[in-house]
Design an enzyme around this catalytic site. Sequence first.
Site, PDB file in Angstrom:
ATOM      1  N   ASP A  64       0.805  -1.232   0.000  1.00  0.00           N
ATOM      2  CA  ASP A  64       0.000   0.000   0.000  1.00  0.00           C
ATOM      3  C   ASP A  64       0.836   1.280   0.000  1.00  0.00           C
ATOM      4  OD1 ASP A  64       1.056  -0.344   2.515  1.00  0.00           O
ATOM      5  OD2 ASP A  64      -0.832  -0.257   3.604  1.00  0.00           O
ATOM      6  N   HIS A  65       2.102   1.192   0.386  1.00  0.00           N
ATOM      7  CA  HIS A  65       2.912   2.413   0.505  1.00  0.00           C
ATOM      8  C   HIS A  65       3.595   2.784  -0.810  1.00  0.00           C
ATOM      9  CE1 HIS A  65       2.275   1.978   4.786  1.00  0.00           C
ATOM     10  NE2 HIS A  65       3.066   2.997   5.064  1.00  0.00           N
ATOM     11  N   ASP A 119       4.226  -1.185  11.390  1.00  0.00           N
ATOM     12  CA  ASP A 119       3.760   0.146  11.030  1.00  0.00           C
ATOM     13  C   ASP A 119       3.207   0.775  12.300  1.00  0.00           C
ATOM     14  OD1 ASP A 119       2.858   1.754   8.305  1.00  0.00           O
ATOM     15  OD2 ASP A 119       1.664   2.218  10.082  1.00  0.00           O
ATOM     16  N   ARG A 379      -0.318  12.811  10.267  1.00  0.00           N
ATOM     17  CA  ARG A 379       1.007  13.395  10.551  1.00  0.00           C
ATOM     18  C   ARG A 379       1.227  14.630   9.684  1.00  0.00           C
ATOM     19  NH1 ARG A 379       4.031   7.638  11.278  1.00  0.00           N
ATOM     20  NH2 ARG A 379       3.490   7.534  13.481  1.00  0.00           N
ATOM     21  N   SER A 540       7.007   7.262  12.829  1.00  0.00           N
ATOM     22  CA  SER A 540       6.996   6.013  12.072  1.00  0.00           C
ATOM     23  C   SER A 540       7.828   4.921  12.736  1.00  0.00           C
ATOM     24  CB  SER A 540       7.546   6.293  10.671  1.00  0.00           C
ATOM     25  OG  SER A 540       8.126   5.138  10.128  1.00  0.00           O
ATOM     26  N   ARG A 542       9.600   2.826  11.090  1.00  0.00           N
ATOM     27  CA  ARG A 542      10.597   2.361  10.110  1.00  0.00           C
ATOM     28  C   ARG A 542      11.935   2.021  10.764  1.00  0.00           C
ATOM     29  NH1 ARG A 542      10.033   8.242   7.388  1.00  0.00           N
ATOM     30  NH2 ARG A 542       7.920   7.446   7.439  1.00  0.00           N
TER      31      ARG A 542
HETATM   32  C1  MIC Z   1       4.196   6.378   8.269  1.00  0.00           C
HETATM   33  O1  MIC Z   1       3.014   6.707   8.380  1.00  0.00           O
HETATM   34  O2  MIC Z   1       5.134   7.114   8.610  1.00  0.00           O
HETATM   35  C2  MIC Z   1       4.511   5.009   7.705  1.00  0.00           C
HETATM   36  C3  MIC Z   1       5.104   5.206   6.390  1.00  0.00           C
HETATM   37  O3  MIC Z   1       3.330   4.271   7.559  1.00  0.00           O
HETATM   38  C4  MIC Z   1       5.446   4.321   8.690  1.00  0.00           C
HETATM   39  C5  MIC Z   1       6.027   3.076   8.212  1.00  0.00           C
HETATM   40  C6  MIC Z   1       7.138   3.273   7.227  1.00  0.00           C
HETATM   41  O4  MIC Z   1       7.950   4.182   7.381  1.00  0.00           O
HETATM   42  O5  MIC Z   1       7.189   2.468   6.304  1.00  0.00           O
HETATM   43  C7  MIC Z   1       4.866   4.055  10.064  1.00  0.00           C
HETATM   44  O6  MIC Z   1       3.976   4.766  10.480  1.00  0.00           O
HETATM   45  O7  MIC Z   1       5.358   3.181  10.789  1.00  0.00           O
HETATM   46 FE1  SF4 Z   2       0.037   4.819   5.137  1.00  0.00          FE
HETATM   47 FE2  SF4 Z   2       1.381   5.518   7.346  1.00  0.00          FE
HETATM   48 FE3  SF4 Z   2      -0.084   7.296   5.995  1.00  0.00          FE
HETATM   49 FE4  SF4 Z   2      -1.276   5.402   7.334  1.00  0.00          FE
HETATM   50  S1  SF4 Z   2      -0.018   7.034   8.199  1.00  0.00           S
HETATM   51  S2  SF4 Z   2      -1.792   6.067   5.277  1.00  0.00           S
HETATM   52  S3  SF4 Z   2       0.099   3.674   7.052  1.00  0.00           S
HETATM   53  S4  SF4 Z   2       1.738   6.258   5.268  1.00  0.00           S
END
Ligand code: MIC
Ligand code: SF4
Length: 646
Positions: A64-65, A119, A379, A540, A542
Amino acid sequence: MGLNVTQKILSKHLIEGDLVAGGRIAIKIDQTLTQDATGTMAHLEFEALGIPRVKTKLSVSYVDHNTMQADFKNADDHIYLQSVAAKFGIHFSRPGNGICHQVHLERFGVPGQTLLGSDSHTPTQGGVGMIAIGAGGLDVALAMAGQPFFLNCPKVLNVRLEGKLQSWVSAKDIILEVLRNLSVKGGVGKVIEYSGPALRSLTVPDRATITNMGAELGATTSVFPSDSKTKEYLKAQGREKDYYELKADKDSEYDETLVINLDNLVPMVAQPHMPDNVVDVKSLKRKKVSQVAIGSCTNSSYRDLMIVAKMLKGRTIASGLSMFVSPGSKQVYKMISDNGALSTLIDAGARVLESACGPCIGMGAAPNSEGVSVRTFNRNFIGRSGTKNAGTYLVSPETAAAAALSGELIDPRQLAKKLNIKHKNIGLPNKYEINDNLIIFPFSPKKSAKVEILRGPNIAPLPKFDALPPTLLGKVLLKTGDNVTTDDIMPAGARVLPFRSNVPAISEFVFEAVDQSFPTRAKDIGGGFVVGGSNYGQGSSREHAAIAPKYLGVKAVLVKSFARIHMANLINFGILPLTFINESDYQKIDQDDELEIDTSCIGEKIVLLNKTKSLEIPVTHSMSERDLNLMSAGGTLAFAAKTSSS
Ligand code: MIC
Ligand code: SF4
């Protein structure tokens, strides 16, 4: 004494330790989820563990990313993930099926169970009464291998919701109000458990909006009871059999309580550049808006898109802005397509994207220079939208649609009056459209055995790291302030995300937005240290924010306090996570200072010497015995390799 919902689920899953806040516990994990941006690494790690098949009740791998596919890299990752899922008994949610948290809620979340996801928004499933925790990919790989998850037993903070939401005020405003009260650090070490009479009127999608954005509080997770609303939702998803009633006992207690009366709640907005920078929308005095985006795992459910469509019906979005819509799942997309709401959105001028994270993670739809982007996301960290000098404002779908129509950030109630539209609760359909055709279910072990794992050129092998030496020597490569996010450490977006399965390549972007020279300097002088303020590594999950600095030679990170997931990731990859005993000692170290850290008695004490200033600085850590073993071995994978060969 009775138990609250959190205690009920944790005690049923407890493998090690006692349920006493702050103590170390291990819990059994029933389900896991991964998404492609963290999943490639998590599955490479799972492969390295040498287990033939996942040992959970259910593991789902979502794509999905990284769905932009500007070249072969994302596509290579998708193929790798599909083949690895087929090999190891994992469900595979194909690209196009939707955002992991939305799809998981629709199809897989089960009250009373535990879920570990790579995630940070994994707590979304608290909306159906799960204890759902975000973690680094390696911890999720270990859970897939049947190992328990280790964490500090959280306190339970009760948010009691009283009164009733007023028209045009919705679930997003509740979580924004919680963030205004508690801040991005307020949930650290806590589970946020919701209760109160207002729960009767909050549907599962409403609850999931709230638990989703609980991640922004730094909380371990958030949870709602499982009650008649949960039953109603699961039934509408054709999963009534998954329902299980789960309520706090009448005589249960909480460590802390926050009461919010919904009667007084108004539409709120989180201003740039932190999700807790929350004010009443009206106080922004009709700020001009250049972009509106509806979507993300916080607000892209059927209910959310239906309310937006209702407001936009027969109208055109303001001429000074562009509007994007990303439905949260194929189910949502198909339903709004079948009932005509999609056509309403298109007609009004919305630019409709695929069901994926998209603009939320900087995969396209970057705002204009100094733009004002109003988003239903969770965010608004600086630069995350792809435009560093733009400002992101986080709001409810109602407030976003009002901005789209008026071109200004206004209280949706002002517009409703003018347009004469009613905020009749859209509610839930009695039955969602169910079609799991984009989920590939696990193969039989016999069929799995024949699967070949497909690795394109973008899938680089995992780097190997050495054991912890008795002395760490080097310079302070960077000194940062408070609330540094993992987006600051390891940016995402269309340029960087394609390298998630390639550590050497992605390490070139470490701290890019903070100090572009970081990777070169780190490599040139053979690594060193990072010094930070409080809540270091929030946001995140990550693990690239740990592996990539490790690859560049970062040996220890010294801060006032850490965010939970990031600290676990540092330990997993052998970077020493230290905290100042006296926070004011943060002043006694500057960038470029030469430090020496004696780790020879790491279990008892650590001595840090600032050689440049000839000062000994008292530091500590909160690593458990298990963590110390991992750290000494050079990280979790090195430890696993060592223990399996001995
Ligand atoms: C995000 O919202 O920052 C992400 C992308 O979903 C991350 C995961 C990632 O960095 O792949 C998260 O929230 O953990
Ligand atoms: Fe995707 Fe992270 Fe954004 Fe949720 S907050 S939509 S999991 S990138």
